[in-house]
Structures are given as C-alpha cells and as structure tokens.
Design a protein around this motif. Structure first.
Motif, mmCIF file in Angstrom:
data_model
loop_
_atom_site.group_PDB
_atom_site.id
_atom_site.type_symbol
_atom_site.label_atom_id
_atom_site.label_comp_id
_atom_site.label_asym_id
_atom_site.label_seq_id
_atom_site.Cartn_x
_atom_site.Cartn_y
_atom_site.Cartn_z
ATOM 1 N N SER A 353 0.814 -1.219 0.000
ATOM 2 C CA SER A 353 0.000 0.000 0.000
ATOM 3 C C SER A 353 0.849 1.272 0.000
ATOM 4 O O SER A 353 0.375 2.323 -0.423
ATOM 5 C CB SER A 353 -0.951 -0.006 1.195
ATOM 6 O OG SER A 353 -0.246 -0.179 2.415
ATOM 7 N N PHE A 354 2.091 1.174 0.476
ATOM 8 C CA PHE A 354 2.966 2.349 0.494
ATOM 9 C C PHE A 354 4.029 2.291 -0.594
ATOM 10 O O PHE A 354 5.072 2.941 -0.499
ATOM 11 C CB PHE A 354 3.653 2.488 1.858
ATOM 12 C CG PHE A 354 2.723 2.877 2.982
ATOM 13 C CD1 PHE A 354 1.417 3.268 2.731
ATOM 14 C CD2 PHE A 354 3.160 2.852 4.303
ATOM 15 C CE1 PHE A 354 0.552 3.613 3.773
ATOM 16 C CE2 PHE A 354 2.313 3.202 5.354
ATOM 17 C CZ PHE A 354 1.007 3.591 5.075
ATOM 18 N N LYS A 355 3.761 1.495 -1.630
ATOM 19 C CA LYS A 355 4.755 1.407 -2.718
ATOM 20 C C LYS A 355 4.949 2.775 -3.352
ATOM 21 O O LYS A 355 3.978 3.442 -3.725
ATOM 22 C CB LYS A 355 4.299 0.394 -3.774
ATOM 23 C CG LYS A 355 5.350 0.159 -4.845
ATOM 24 C CD LYS A 355 5.086 -1.114 -5.646
ATOM 25 C CE LYS A 355 3.903 -1.002 -6.556
ATOM 26 N NZ LYS A 355 3.760 -2.179 -7.427
ATOM 27 N N PRO A 356 6.171 3.237 -3.494
ATOM 28 C CA PRO A 356 6.403 4.595 -4.005
ATOM 29 C C PRO A 356 6.121 4.702 -5.501
ATOM 30 O O PRO A 356 6.124 3.711 -6.223
ATOM 31 C CB PRO A 356 7.893 4.823 -3.704
ATOM 32 C CG PRO A 356 8.475 3.448 -3.704
ATOM 33 C CD PRO A 356 7.414 2.546 -3.155
ATOM 34 N N ARG A 357 5.920 5.910 -5.927
ATOM 35 C CA ARG A 357 5.654 6.196 -7.334
ATOM 36 C C ARG A 357 6.974 6.200 -8.118
ATOM 37 O O ARG A 357 7.955 6.820 -7.697
ATOM 38 C CB ARG A 357 4.963 7.547 -7.436
ATOM 39 C CG ARG A 357 4.580 7.981 -8.830
ATOM 40 C CD ARG A 357 3.682 9.221 -8.743
ATOM 41 N NE ARG A 357 4.271 10.250 -7.882
ATOM 42 C CZ ARG A 357 5.109 11.190 -8.320
ATOM 43 N NH1 ARG A 357 5.483 11.206 -9.599
ATOM 44 N NH2 ARG A 357 5.585 12.106 -7.497
ATOM 45 N N THR A 358 6.967 5.513 -9.230
ATOM 46 C CA THR A 358 8.144 5.524 -10.103
ATOM 47 C C THR A 358 8.210 6.861 -10.843
ATOM 48 O O THR A 358 7.197 7.311 -11.387
ATOM 49 C CB THR A 358 8.060 4.385 -11.131
ATOM 50 O OG1 THR A 358 8.012 3.136 -10.434
ATOM 51 C CG2 THR A 358 9.261 4.392 -12.066
ATOM 52 N N PRO A 359 9.369 7.517 -10.878
ATOM 53 C CA PRO A 359 9.454 8.800 -11.589
ATOM 54 C C PRO A 359 9.097 8.634 -13.061
ATOM 55 O O PRO A 359 9.484 7.653 -13.695
ATOM 56 C CB PRO A 359 10.927 9.199 -11.431
ATOM 57 C CG PRO A 359 11.424 8.404 -10.272
ATOM 58 C CD PRO A 359 10.649 7.121 -10.264
ATOM 59 N N ALA A 360 8.373 9.601 -13.586
ATOM 60 C CA ALA A 360 8.054 9.574 -15.020
ATOM 61 C C ALA A 360 9.274 9.935 -15.855
ATOM 62 O O ALA A 360 9.450 9.429 -16.972
ATOM 63 C CB ALA A 360 6.907 10.537 -15.314
ATOM 64 N N ARG A 361 10.113 10.817 -15.327
ATOM 65 C CA ARG A 361 11.350 11.233 -15.988
ATOM 66 C C ARG A 361 12.462 11.283 -14.955
ATOM 67 O O ARG A 361 12.199 11.369 -13.753
ATOM 68 C CB ARG A 361 11.202 12.608 -16.639
ATOM 69 C CG ARG A 361 10.108 12.715 -17.678
ATOM 70 C CD ARG A 361 10.065 14.107 -18.276
ATOM 71 N NE ARG A 361 8.938 14.311 -19.168
ATOM 72 C CZ ARG A 361 7.715 14.674 -18.773
ATOM 73 N NH1 ARG A 361 7.497 14.863 -17.476
ATOM 74 N NH2 ARG A 361 6.745 14.833 -19.640
ATOM 75 N N LEU A 362 13.673 11.263 -15.449
ATOM 76 C CA LEU A 362 14.827 11.267 -14.546
ATOM 77 C C LEU A 362 15.667 12.527 -14.769
ATOM 78 O O LEU A 362 15.803 12.989 -15.915
ATOM 79 C CB LEU A 362 15.686 10.025 -14.788
ATOM 80 C CG LEU A 362 14.986 8.692 -14.483
ATOM 81 C CD1 LEU A 362 15.848 7.523 -14.945
ATOM 82 C CD2 LEU A 362 14.680 8.575 -12.991
ATOM 83 N N PRO A 363 16.233 13.070 -13.709
ATOM 84 C CA PRO A 363 17.052 14.281 -13.857
ATOM 85 C C PRO A 363 18.224 14.121 -14.815
ATOM 86 O O PRO A 363 18.687 15.094 -15.401
ATOM 87 C CB PRO A 363 17.535 14.548 -12.423
ATOM 88 C CG PRO A 363 16.475 13.950 -11.560
ATOM 89 C CD PRO A 363 16.027 12.717 -12.296
ATOM 90 N N SER A 364 18.713 12.933 -14.989
ATOM 91 C CA SER A 364 19.834 12.717 -15.908
ATOM 92 C C SER A 364 19.410 12.809 -17.364
ATOM 93 O O SER A 364 20.245 12.954 -18.253
ATOM 94 C CB SER A 364 20.446 11.339 -15.659
ATOM 95 O OG SER A 364 19.527 10.322 -16.033
ATOM 96 N N GLY A 365 18.094 12.675 -17.614
ATOM 97 C CA GLY A 365 17.621 12.606 -18.991
ATOM 98 C C GLY A 365 17.672 11.206 -19.558
ATOM 99 O O GLY A 365 17.198 10.960 -20.672
ATOM 100 N N LEU A 366 18.246 10.256 -18.805
ATOM 101 C CA LEU A 366 18.293 8.870 -19.262
ATOM 102 C C LEU A 366 16.927 8.227 -19.106
ATOM 103 O O LEU A 366 16.084 8.677 -18.317
ATOM 104 C CB LEU A 366 19.336 8.085 -18.470
ATOM 105 C CG LEU A 366 20.794 8.539 -18.610
ATOM 106 C CD1 LEU A 366 21.700 7.669 -17.738
ATOM 107 C CD2 LEU A 366 21.244 8.481 -20.063
ATOM 108 N N ALA A 367 16.718 7.140 -19.824
ATOM 109 C CA ALA A 367 15.473 6.392 -19.717
ATOM 110 C C ALA A 367 15.522 5.441 -18.527
ATOM 111 O O ALA A 367 16.596 5.001 -18.110
ATOM 112 C CB ALA A 367 15.235 5.602 -20.998
ATOM 113 N N LEU A 368 14.362 5.144 -17.987
ATOM 114 C CA LEU A 368 14.274 4.113 -16.950
ATOM 115 C C LEU A 368 14.702 2.772 -17.534
ATOM 116 O O LEU A 368 14.400 2.472 -18.695
ATOM 117 C CB LEU A 368 12.838 4.013 -16.423
ATOM 118 C CG LEU A 368 12.310 5.248 -15.688
ATOM 119 C CD1 LEU A 368 10.787 5.214 -15.626
ATOM 120 C CD2 LEU A 368 12.885 5.305 -14.271
ATOM 121 N N VAL A 369 15.394 1.972 -16.745
ATOM 122 C CA VAL A 369 15.911 0.704 -17.278
ATOM 123 C C VAL A 369 15.458 -0.515 -16.488
ATOM 124 O O VAL A 369 15.722 -1.650 -16.907
ATOM 125 C CB VAL A 369 17.463 0.717 -17.307
ATOM 126 C CG1 VAL A 369 17.980 1.813 -18.229
ATOM 127 C CG2 VAL A 369 18.040 0.871 -15.902
#
Length: 387
Positions: A353-369
């Motif tokens: 229930s407290f699972k955090p939200r995955t960022p939509a974008r990253l400060p590095s500009g890289l894609a989520l992997v």
C-alpha cells in the motif's frame, strides 16, 4: 566511462522535490517521522519480538521530504552505474517486492553474481545489511553495489563527476541539502538511505488481524499462523512478528543451486568458523512477491521452501561440510496439509500500500531501465556478490 555531460546540460525538463512526507510518515519540525499502530504496543526489551501485538524494534527515520524524494530519483536513475545500463531498481524492482525475481542477480555487463537481491521492504528496521550481515548502515550498504565491478561498476570519483555535471541534480541536491555548493558522496548515500527507509510494509491482512480485526484472515490462514507460531514448527522463533525476522544470522544448511560451490556466508565478514554457511534471516513481509527463495534462489516456490524445514536437520548439507546448524533447525515432521496452511499464512503478509511512485522522468535525462534488466551471463566461479 563518463556519459555525455553535454546532453544533460541541455535537458529541458524542470524537476522539483516533494515537500510532503511519504505515506506512513508525518512531518515533524521539517523531518519525516514514522507512524504505525505498532508503535502503541510494548516490546520485550525493545527488540520488537513477540506475538501479534508487539512493538517495533528501533527504526530509522527523520529525513526531510526533499531528501527522501531525491533518493527516489537516484534509486531509479541508471546514471549511477558506470555505463548507464542498470539502476538500483534493476535488482530491487518495486513490482517484484523490491527484489528482482532471480535466484542470482545480474549486474552490469550481464555479470551473474553469487546471491539473490534481498527485498528492501522495511530495511528501516534492520541493524545489519547484505545476506552475510557485513554492513551496519544503509549508507555503508549503498557503497557495495555502486562500486562493485559486477553490479553497477562505478567508483566514487566517477559518481561525483557524473552527478556534479548534471545541472538538474545540482539543483535538486541544493534543495535537499541547503548550503552545499558541490554534491558530496555523503549526500548521495544519505538521499538513497532516506528513500529506502520510506519503504514500509505494515498494513497487510495479517496486520489488520494483529490490530484486532480477526475477520481479516480466513480459517485456513489462521490455522497456518498457529502452525507458524507453534513450538513444533518454530518458524516464529527466527521470523519473529511484527517484522517476521529477528535480524540475526542463522546457519540452516540451505543447499546451493546445481553447479554452484558452497557459499561460506557470514563466516567471511565475521571471521568466525561457526558462522560458515550462515545468512541473515530474511523478513517474510511480501515474501509472496520475492520468489525464488533463499540466498541463492535454491527454491522456486514457497511450498518448496517450507518443505525444506521439515526435511530433517542437515539433510541438504553438502558432503564434507561440518556446519554448526542453528538449534531451531530440527525435524518437525509437518504434514502436507500443515505445509499448505503455512503457505496460506505467508501470503497474508503481502502489503504494497505504500509502494512509491516511479518517476516519469529522470534528472539525468536517461530512460528508466529497470523493466529491461540485463541479460544474464554464465555464472563464473570465483565472482563475488555485494548482495
């Protein structure tokens, strides 16, 4: 290899850090403090051991909302690895119980390491980290995979150069750690630790039962709980509620996967022969989500795992090994029905229930992997693991 700093400098997306604490925490004088019904209960010697209505052991909290949210970005950002191919979430995927679904984790360049990735749920309560218990803080633990040549492949100088070269991270670190001009290693470790202690799982159906709502569990599940707590099965003596681990190291004689050499476990960091084959007793919180099981993924299912404990004391110890098995390991001779009920009960410990939200974008500009984990290479005898 340092990734292209120039491309980060041109990243147009603006990032801000949350001013709110994560779920389960309350803002108090600018810091996030844990709130749980378990804090209302007593605990034997403050150790967090006992029956369903038992208090929690000492925990870590007190980070700012900004530090926690910065840690969330770092956790998912592959820029922390040498070549931008893996992130913390690669081996601790939020949809896989913050493990990775593999018996042996796979790091940078497809390196297959010697142990599985343990869950991160409730690490705020742990006094030692890694399967062999060699780290005594989350900050110390973070350095293991960050700088392991087989996991993320970085080094402190490269990490500092990389993050200080990204304007978005410079701005976010200044927001989370006011007053500092340069990003420091301690700030990186602190932010990652702040995010990790926010991963609290104490709202399962079992917890509802423990807090007095007995209809939360079915009769088969309650039967399984009673077996779990019984002096015959003795599961609860090491997997003690409410965290379902006592945080200790135990030698239980777990077999390795086919073809792998015996793992000495805690014998190495402790320099103690009696701890040969010893590993941290894992929490059973969200255990349903973190198959395969044991330190090297020897068992694919919970049913196989619970059956191991009724197979006879030392029945899986390799020939030639003389292990000092934990005294709780014996021959309970549980029936097939009792093993099934144990599995029923273990599944009541699931709570995201407290699972955090995955960022939509990253400060590095890289894609989520983390949804594209590296292809595993063959296990090479002699390689070490930081898990």
């Amino acid at each position: 290899m340092l990734l292209s700093v120039a491309s980060w400098a041109e990243t147009p997306v603006q990032f801000t850090l949350s001013a709110d604490c994560p779920p389960g925490f309350e803002l108090d004088a600018g810091h996030c403090e844990l709130r749980s019904l378990y804090q209302l209960y007593n605990s034997l010697q403050g150790a967090g051991m006992g029956g369903p209505s038992t208090g929690l052991p000492e925990w870590r909290d007190g980070f700012t909302p900004q530090q926690t949210d910065l840690g969330r970005f770092l956790f998912f950002d592959p820029v922390l690895s040498r070549d931008g191919s893996v992130s913390c979430a690669t081996c601790h995927h939020p949809d896989k119980g913050f493990a990775d679904g593999r018996g042996l984790s796979v790091g940078i360049d497809g390196h297959t390491v010697t142990r599985s990735a343990p869950t991160l749920w409730n690490v705020a309560f742990l006094k030692t980290l890694f399967w062999d218990g060699r780290a005594t803080s989350l900050e110390e633990q973070a350095m293991g995979p960050l700088y392991s040549e087989h996991e993320m492949g970085g080094n402190p100088a490269l990490l500092l150069e990389t993050l200080n070269g990204i304007p978005a991270y410079r701005s976010l670190f200044a927001e989370a750690f006011p007053g500092d001009q340069e990003i420091t290693l301690d700030e990186i470790y602190t932010a990652i630790a702040a995010f990790q202690v926010s991963l609290i799982s104490l709202n399962s159906r079992y917890d509802q039962y423990a807090h007095g709502y007995h209809e939360a569990l079915t009769e088969p599940e309650i039967e399984g709980m009673n077996i779990f707590r019984s002096f015959v099965a003795r599961c609860a003596e090491c997997h003690t509620p409410p965290l379902f681990t006592n945080g200790q190291v135990a030698v239980i004689g777990t077999p390795e996967p086919e073809g792998m050499p015996f793992d000495p476990g805690a014998e190495i960091p402790m320099n103690e022969p009696t701890q040969r084959g010893g590993f941290k007793i894992p929490t059973l919180r969200n255990i349903e989500l973190t198959a395969p099981y044991m330190h090297s993924g020897r068992f694919d299912t919970l049913r196989e795992t619970v059956a191991f404990y009724t197979g006879g004391r030392g029945h899986a110890v390799p020939e030639g090994e003389e292990l000092v098995l934990h005294w709780h390991i014996w021959e309970p001779k549980l029936t097939d029905d009792e093993l099934d009920r144990l599995v029923d009960f273990l599944k009541t410990l699931t709570d995201e229930s407290f699972k955090p939200r995955t960022p939509a974008r990253l400060p590095s500009g890289l894609a989520l992997v983390h949804d594209n984990p590296p292809v595993p290479g063959a296990y090479k005898d002699g390689e070490k693991s930081d898990e």
